[in-house]
Write a protein that holds these residues in place. Structure first.
Motif, short mmCIF file in Angstrom:
data_model
loop_
_atom_site.label_atom_id
_atom_site.label_comp_id
_atom_site.label_asym_id
_atom_site.label_seq_id
_atom_site.Cartn_x
_atom_site.Cartn_y
_atom_site.Cartn_z
N THR A 152 3.25 84.65 141.94
CA THR A 152 1.82 84.96 141.93
C THR A 152 1.51 86.34 141.37
N ASN A 153 2.48 87.26 141.45
CA ASN A 153 2.29 88.66 141.07
C ASN A 153 1.30 89.39 141.98
N ALA A 154 1.00 88.80 143.13
CA ALA A 154 0.14 89.49 144.10
C ALA A 154 0.84 90.74 144.61
N ILE A 155 0.06 91.76 144.96
CA ILE A 155 0.61 93.02 145.45
C ILE A 155 0.22 93.18 146.92
N PRO A 156 1.17 93.02 147.84
CA PRO A 156 0.85 93.24 149.26
C PRO A 156 0.29 94.66 149.47
N GLY A 157 -0.77 94.75 150.23
CA GLY A 157 -1.40 96.05 150.43
C GLY A 157 -2.40 96.39 149.36
N ARG A 168 -8.56 102.58 143.88
CA ARG A 168 -9.00 101.85 145.06
C ARG A 168 -8.03 102.11 146.20
N ASP A 169 -8.49 101.84 147.41
CA ASP A 169 -7.66 102.05 148.59
C ASP A 169 -6.54 101.00 148.61
N TYR A 170 -5.39 101.38 149.16
CA TYR A 170 -4.25 100.46 149.24
C TYR A 170 -3.41 100.83 150.45
N ASP A 171 -2.51 99.94 150.82
CA ASP A 171 -1.66 100.13 152.00
C ASP A 171 -0.24 100.42 151.53
N ALA A 172 0.18 101.69 151.59
CA ALA A 172 1.52 102.09 151.13
C ALA A 172 2.61 101.49 152.00
N ALA A 173 2.35 101.32 153.29
CA ALA A 173 3.36 100.74 154.19
C ALA A 173 3.62 99.28 153.81
N ALA A 174 2.55 98.52 153.53
CA ALA A 174 2.73 97.11 153.15
C ALA A 174 3.47 97.01 151.81
N GLN A 175 3.17 97.89 150.90
CA GLN A 175 3.88 97.88 149.62
C GLN A 175 5.36 98.21 149.82
N PHE A 211 3.86 109.38 151.79
CA PHE A 211 5.23 109.59 152.26
C PHE A 211 5.43 109.12 153.70
N ALA A 212 4.52 109.45 154.59
CA ALA A 212 4.71 109.11 156.01
C ALA A 212 4.78 107.60 156.20
N ALA A 213 3.87 106.86 155.55
CA ALA A 213 3.87 105.40 155.69
C ALA A 213 5.15 104.80 155.11
N TYR A 214 5.53 105.26 153.93
CA TYR A 214 6.76 104.78 153.30
C TYR A 214 7.98 105.11 154.15
N ALA A 219 12.65 103.52 157.56
CA ALA A 219 13.52 103.72 158.73
C ALA A 219 13.79 102.41 159.46
N GLU A 220 12.84 101.49 159.45
CA GLU A 220 13.04 100.19 160.11
C GLU A 220 14.23 99.43 159.52
N TYR A 221 14.42 99.56 158.22
CA TYR A 221 15.46 98.79 157.53
C TYR A 221 16.77 99.57 157.37
#
Length: 251
Positions: A152-157, A168-175, A211-214, A219-221
């Motif tokens: 689909t080429n969709a971009i999470p976040g 536009r606003d985006y979610d760095a953690a989701a990306q 940086f903080a969200a990334y 760290a989770e992985y």
């Protein structure tokens, strides 16, 4: 009147063999022989040749006599009925990203391992002339991996800008999470795993903002993996994304 002996031939009456002999007649010249015309050679009837079945279409990444693998969740791909050509859009305008005709969405996903070059349809399609990964010795080198979704080429976040180029606003953690999941898929299809990652280079388009969200998702992985890491701030990436990873892993 006497006649001289020159007027008449003298005849040998004694049988001494002096009598003149008649001249042999000349043999007639031989008649020319008629030349026999050669029999015409019959033209052999050509034997009909069996039409060779054309070779099945191979992926553009299958070269020479090397063997490729086409593996899917539904079993091997039938090259006579299904396309194996990977999606290669070339120069990409980010505003057209959502409209890309992704070939792999039409077929079960192939996995190619040819001469150490790995390509998989379970990861986002490359936007240039490069594979997802390459094996050299006991190491796997991954090309830059972003968060786009295969098929689909969709971009999470969400993308970082609109089709008109407006931020536009985006979610760095989701990306970031989507990036790591894509890395995981590529490694698994190359015969490795996320646990075998030894080095990560991360690219962020906005270090101060993201940086903080990334770092939290990373760290989770990777806390238990302890791969070396470098994080670099850059101005832009080829598609409208905020995060990209460059990974080296053990094969």
């Amino acid at each position: 009147m006497s006649q001289s002996s020159d007027d008449h031939p003298s005849w040998d009456l004694t049988g001494s063999g002096n009598a003149p002999r008649p001249r042999p007649e000349a043999a007639p010249p031989p008649k020319p022989q008629a030349t026999a015309k050669p029999e015409p050679t019959p033209t052999p009837t050509p034997t009909p040749q069996a039409t060779a079945k054309p070779e099945p279409k191979r992926p553009s990444w299958a070269r020479g006599e090397e063997v490729y693998e086409a593996v899917t969740d539904m079993g091997p791909i039938d090259p006579d009925t299904e396309s194996l050509e990977p999606f290669e859009p070339g120069d990409l305008d980010p505003s057209e990203l959502a409209d890309l005709p992704v070939e792999r969405a039409k077929n079960p996903p192939p996995i190619s391992r040819v001469g150490g070059v790995i390509s998989t349809a379970r990861a986002p399609a490359p936007v240039g002339a490069y594979p997802h990964a390459r094996r050299v010795g006991e190491l796997l080198f991954l090309s830059g991996v972003g968060p786009r979704q295969p098929g689909t080429n969709a971009i999470p976040g969400g993308p970082i800008r609109t089709p008109e180029g407006e931020p536009r606003d985006y979610d760095a953690a989701a990306q970031t999470r989507a990036v790591i999941e894509n890395v995981k898929v590529i490694l698994e299809d190359a015969g490795s795993s996320l646990e075998k990652v030894v080095d990560v280079t991360a690219f962020l388009i906005d270090m101060e903002r993201d940086f903080a969200a990334y770092n939290g998702v990373y760290a989770e992985y990777f806390t238990g993996i302890q791969a070396t890491r470098t994080t670099i701030a850059i101005r832009a990436l080829p598609t409208p994304i905020a995060v990209e990873f460059k990974v080296i892993a053990l094969a």
